[in-house]
Enzyme design. Structure first.
Site, PDB file in Angstrom:
ATOM      1  N   GLY A 203       0.824  -1.191   0.000  1.00 10.35           N
ATOM      2  CA  GLY A 203       0.000   0.000   0.000  1.00 10.35           C
ATOM      3  C   GLY A 203       0.863   1.247   0.000  1.00 10.35           C
ATOM      4  O   GLY A 203       2.080   1.186   0.206  1.00 10.35           O
ATOM      5  N   CYS A 204       0.231   2.397  -0.232  1.00 10.30           N
ATOM      6  CA  CYS A 204       0.987   3.654  -0.350  1.00 10.30           C
ATOM      7  C   CYS A 204       1.579   4.076   0.996  1.00 10.30           C
ATOM      8  O   CYS A 204       2.790   4.299   1.100  1.00 10.30           O
ATOM      9  CB  CYS A 204       0.088   4.743  -0.921  1.00 10.30           C
ATOM     10  SG  CYS A 204      -1.527   4.879  -0.144  1.00 10.30           S
ATOM     11  N   TYR A 205       0.744   4.150   2.041  1.00 10.46           N
ATOM     12  CA  TYR A 205       1.277   4.521   3.352  1.00 10.46           C
ATOM     13  C   TYR A 205       2.339   3.529   3.810  1.00 10.46           C
ATOM     14  O   TYR A 205       3.430   3.933   4.255  1.00 10.46           O
ATOM     15  CB  TYR A 205       0.153   4.595   4.389  1.00 10.46           C
ATOM     16  CG  TYR A 205      -0.769   5.783   4.287  1.00 10.46           C
ATOM     17  CD1 TYR A 205      -0.297   7.084   4.392  1.00 10.46           C
ATOM     18  CD2 TYR A 205      -2.132   5.602   4.116  1.00 10.46           C
ATOM     19  CE1 TYR A 205      -1.163   8.176   4.325  1.00 10.46           C
ATOM     20  CE2 TYR A 205      -3.011   6.691   4.047  1.00 10.46           C
ATOM     21  CZ  TYR A 205      -2.516   7.969   4.152  1.00 10.46           C
ATOM     22  OH  TYR A 205      -3.379   9.034   4.092  1.00 10.46           O
TER      23      TYR A 205
ATOM     24  N   THR B  89       4.402   1.792   2.191  1.00 12.07           N
ATOM     25  CA  THR B  89       5.676   1.970   1.486  1.00 12.07           C
ATOM     26  C   THR B  89       6.455   3.138   2.074  1.00 12.07           C
ATOM     27  O   THR B  89       7.641   3.015   2.407  1.00 12.07           O
ATOM     28  CB  THR B  89       5.408   2.214  -0.019  1.00 12.07           C
ATOM     29  OG1 THR B  89       4.773   1.068  -0.572  1.00 12.07           O
ATOM     30  CG2 THR B  89       6.707   2.494  -0.767  1.00 12.07           C
ATOM     31  N   ALA B  90       5.784   4.276   2.232  1.00 13.75           N
ATOM     32  CA  ALA B  90       6.474   5.468   2.743  1.00 13.75           C
ATOM     33  C   ALA B  90       6.952   5.274   4.184  1.00 13.75           C
ATOM     34  O   ALA B  90       8.052   5.688   4.540  1.00 13.75           O
ATOM     35  CB  ALA B  90       5.548   6.680   2.652  1.00 13.75           C
TER      36      ALA B  90
END
Lengths: 344, 344, 344, 344
Positions: free
Chosen positions: D148-150, D152-153
């Site tokens: 997911g995006c969160y 990954t960051a």
């Protein structure tokens, strides 16, 4: 009716003050100063004021300003310190929207703002203008230091927790997000639309001038014991609004936090405690003097998350200054600020 | 104080009406209807209203609405036609912010809106609620058709030229730009932030529902002779504001156009004619009921360019509706709308 | 591989050129100049380039630049004129993204840009770099004047109509909307996020520097007969994109306009004629070198409306410059520009 | 060249995949599915692709998809689970951009996503597709769960700290901000421009589906010991970008943190460790697959602040999926993703 002057009317806090003052029923706007724009109608720079005032910018003069009952300073730090002593001597009351009268420890002021504090005697009688904390002292104050935008959102969000002693005050984290108007109206590359829109970033993460002001207020609430605070401000691609996301460790997990906040602020017109678990949006308070607060306790753990939103130009600057003026002159506290926030 | 009802309180024109009405000194807000949100506090949907009202949405009922002196309809076309006859029969006055009572030619209405007009008799007494044109008739009107947003900006911009007969009325071009709130609050892909922001496009270039309304108003100003108009609306990546850029060919190039406009609007509180050659920005009127107009004559040729800006939700909808209400009940025309536009 | 230099690498057209050039398979980026930023890594100013280049800004020097096969000027008007003669004498080919080599009539240039034209001899051999018009001459050009953003969008939109003689060329109206990046990266109050976002306004409505350039191009298409054009540019609250809404009166209403445009541009890689009656959005071409065009004929009347969109920084500046470079050096015209526009 | 299929091509991760794939030198785009848009050209929905592909949406069919070497799923959770077993049985390799194959503990998956996990056997061989952690296993994987995006960051920001054991892993705070595209392309009121722009708010502060995925990754880095994490996501008024502001208490204050990060990521093409004390902006990586990270240690205390930014649609979704594809098929890891971020 009182006579009011504004020193530094060209910035965003200045025009926001004017937006409120031109229709304030108790205010006669006597003078608006700007060295750079002398003689120019204020409404030429701010066409939203065209139907409201013909007043022109003038150069600040002690004589003219001394005819006012109250003078607002919406100026960079350092400016208010120069004129305040003479104005006070002439019986003019002062509300400084800049930083000169916010920090009681003048050495700390000098450390963060890089200039000598030249009004140490006046600082001794100055009141920090957060009405929810110092209302009584504000009533008779001759000089009020109007709080910064971040400090307003962070202090109002943390005060009930700290005053009630239910959190570890040595490990506070304030992750704050501000609209671009907080950076002012000076022509800078960093706040051009093409630089600041469609992007998000932190700034001053290693140290920001609002840190000592916040720590001063929280220490005061903490029975004058220092607090441990990490404060990281972020630039958000919007014009107005501050969203403070505040984290703390609960030392007492049995307290009814929602009840704590609702009772703490039950008599405050401009603080709105929302239902537990809700998410206030900055637009809920856009253009208004309200502060909205909500509480979360993720996974029912020992971390409390407080969400606190204000309009940085209103409750974070001009609106709070007018609130202080209303208190100082005995007007109902919300006089001139009766309109709801603008949504959408 | 008058009792006021609002049918359709969930859309943007609805909440904008509420933003004005909750602090209008002459209004007692009696009922706000929504079939979908029955029983829900209005402030749950619009948290900016939390400090102002506890009223809850209710289903529209003739009985309750009949207790009002005035009922606003902020509903899709077709809805107002259903309830208006009974309400009028019960002595309730109506201001419809929708399209049902704007177009006198009911066949034209049906052609553009795709439904039968069921209130042809009432249309005979309905007044088109553009105060700058029909103020006198509005005073005693039982039913007022509140103008659309584009028609307001375009008519106010063109009226002085057409009434004075100094332009070729067969070759008018209105290139109009609207903020996204004009599209309403319905969940549609096209108005998602990720679709509509950071982009600009025309829509309905081949024909838009506001065309017949604009042509009706301009023909009326043109001594009931049809005008030739090309109208192209554009979606602009902002929330509020309409900017109409109006082009016309001068048939008389000696007329003092600036004088013409200033005299035409000299008694109008909400129309602000700016200096010749200036450029009004939509933000100058954001959140206010003002219309700002300026004139240009590129290269001193025979083409006149009129720039006309309004807030589509205020002068283009809710504010104009309140202006009409104030006229209908004899309140000063700007009652409840005394605040300057919010800038920035 | 060719050696390429860039004079003026700090502005938005400069960084956009770098964004394309650092991954162009035929380009060796040899020098990027800036007097103000000498010695600073380009990637410090533009962190998106950090993984791509270590090159530092240097002061412009004839010797270094003369080692290049091609030098781009992304500088304010006046700068390119100073260095071009010496560079051309040293066999360097020039593409000027500024205005110095766009207007063949040097008196007209001086009238609009307020300075003397010092390269009148070079103007005699300069080619106006609109590939869709001058591709053949560009191949061997030593100096190319890269078109402005508005002139590119307007000319590509009008050319088929004018060349085919089916419209009244004396009554053209070009209502154009540009993103804020068109105003450049200089620190100016007017393009601050808080000034330019959430607002829309016209500017230069009485006369804009791109007018003579547009009229030159349209007259050339009109068999060197002047055209009558009203051009009004508007500032749009977004970073990139130009939307030209073009109006003309048809003198021949029987022509198949869609067929006319499709055939006119059938061999053009970067011009995309969309279906009749569609509405191109600027985001369709964001970050790409494409121009999208669509046609409308409202109410089947005699007014044709052409919608023409480009990215002002790409087809309106840097991308068109690279397209010209590709033509000048015999590379496939889209080399280095193979990526679709970024949507959303 | 490999044959590639895309199931669910209508959302933002879908079109972002197409933006990359249509110009990927090793990819033959064979099928793009959508039940709702069957037969419609993909470029009708996404006009930025008009010059690149004529492919039309088709209904997902096992037979057609089985002709692909690789199938991407850009679908809501639950969809990929249905088709994956049959496709894997037919020798097709899978990259799921949804949530079905991210969480190894299928009970945890069911708890957060509210549905039964129907591919428990396949989960046993599935690889979590964070290349910086699982590159070797990804090479031969048949099924990859794209992060997911969160997650990954946050993971890329925390990994060096946790793997090196220099922070208190029981008191991590991840304050994250996402652009609106993270919410997808479904028509929802909350993500309309008029709701989400010019405002900022938290959401899911009491619990968000990405929490278990983040905790799984951090526990894995923590020698399979659980971590204590408070995760608060916020909606930011911009289209693309995630900014994670990560807080941790140092247990070892003598470690050279900058050196730690630079060495940890020295071989990673897509992770860019910026100078100590800098502030990455999300626009630095807009449209690119890069992750930029910087470190701060406010007042040289024991709190470390990590700033980690990505484009949620690229490194947070489609770009990382293509990076995984490149690894799985032995292409250079950045193939098809050679362009710098788009700035401004």
């Amino acid at each position: 009716m009182i006579n009011v002057g504004l020193v530094g009317g060209t910035g965003y806090t200045g025009v926001e003050l004017l937006r409120i003052l031109v229709q304030h029923p108790e205010v006669n706007l006597k003078v608006v100063t700007s060295r750079g724009e002398e003689g120019k109608p204020v409404a030429d720079m701010y066409p939203n004021l065209r139907p409201y005032t013909d007043i022109c910018f003038s150069v600040p003069q002690l004589e003219t300003l001394s005819e006012c009952d109250l003078v607002f300073f919406a100026t960079p730090h350092g400016v208010a310190m120069e004129m305040t002593p003479d104005l006070v001597a002439n019986g003019v009351r002062i509300i400084d929207l800049g930083a000169d009268f916010r920090i009681y420890d003048t050495d700390e002021y000098s450390k963060w703002y890089g200039i000598e504090h030249t009004c140490k005697d006046i600082m001794a009688e100055t009141i920090y203008g957060l009405p929810e904390v110092n209302r009584e002292q504000i009533k008779d104050a001759r000089v009020v230091g109007n709080p910064g935008c971040y400090p307003t959102a962070v202090q109002l969000g943390y005060l009930p927790l700290i005053k009630s002693g239910v959190v570890d005050t040595q490990n506070l984290i304030a992750d704050c997000k501000s609209g671009v108007s907080g950076a002012g109206r000076q022509a800078k590359v960093g706040t051009l639309l093409c630089e600041a829109s469609e992007s998000f970033s932190a700034y001053g993460a290693s140290g920001h001038r609002h840190l000592p002001e916040i720590k001063q207020g929280l220490a005061f609430a903490n029975q004058n014991k220092d607090v441990g605070l990490t404060f990281v401000p972020h630039l958000t691609p919007m014009i107005r609004g501050i969203h403070a996301t505040l984290y703390a460790k609960l030392t007492d997990t049995n307290v009814d936090l929602q009840k704590l906040y609702e009772e703490f602020y039950q008599d405050e017109h401009f603080v709105d405690v929302m239902p537990f678990g809700s998410h206030p949006a900055t637009r809920n308070v856009k253009g208004s003097n309200f502060n909205q607060i909500s509480l979360h306790r993720p996974q029912d753990g020992d971390t409390i998350v407080v969400l606190s939103v204000i309009d940085n130009l209103v409750k974070g600057a001009a609106g709070q200054a007018v609130q202080n003026m209303n208190i100082m002159f005995g007007f109902p506290e919300h006089t001139g600020m009766t309109q709801p926030a603008m949504l959408p």
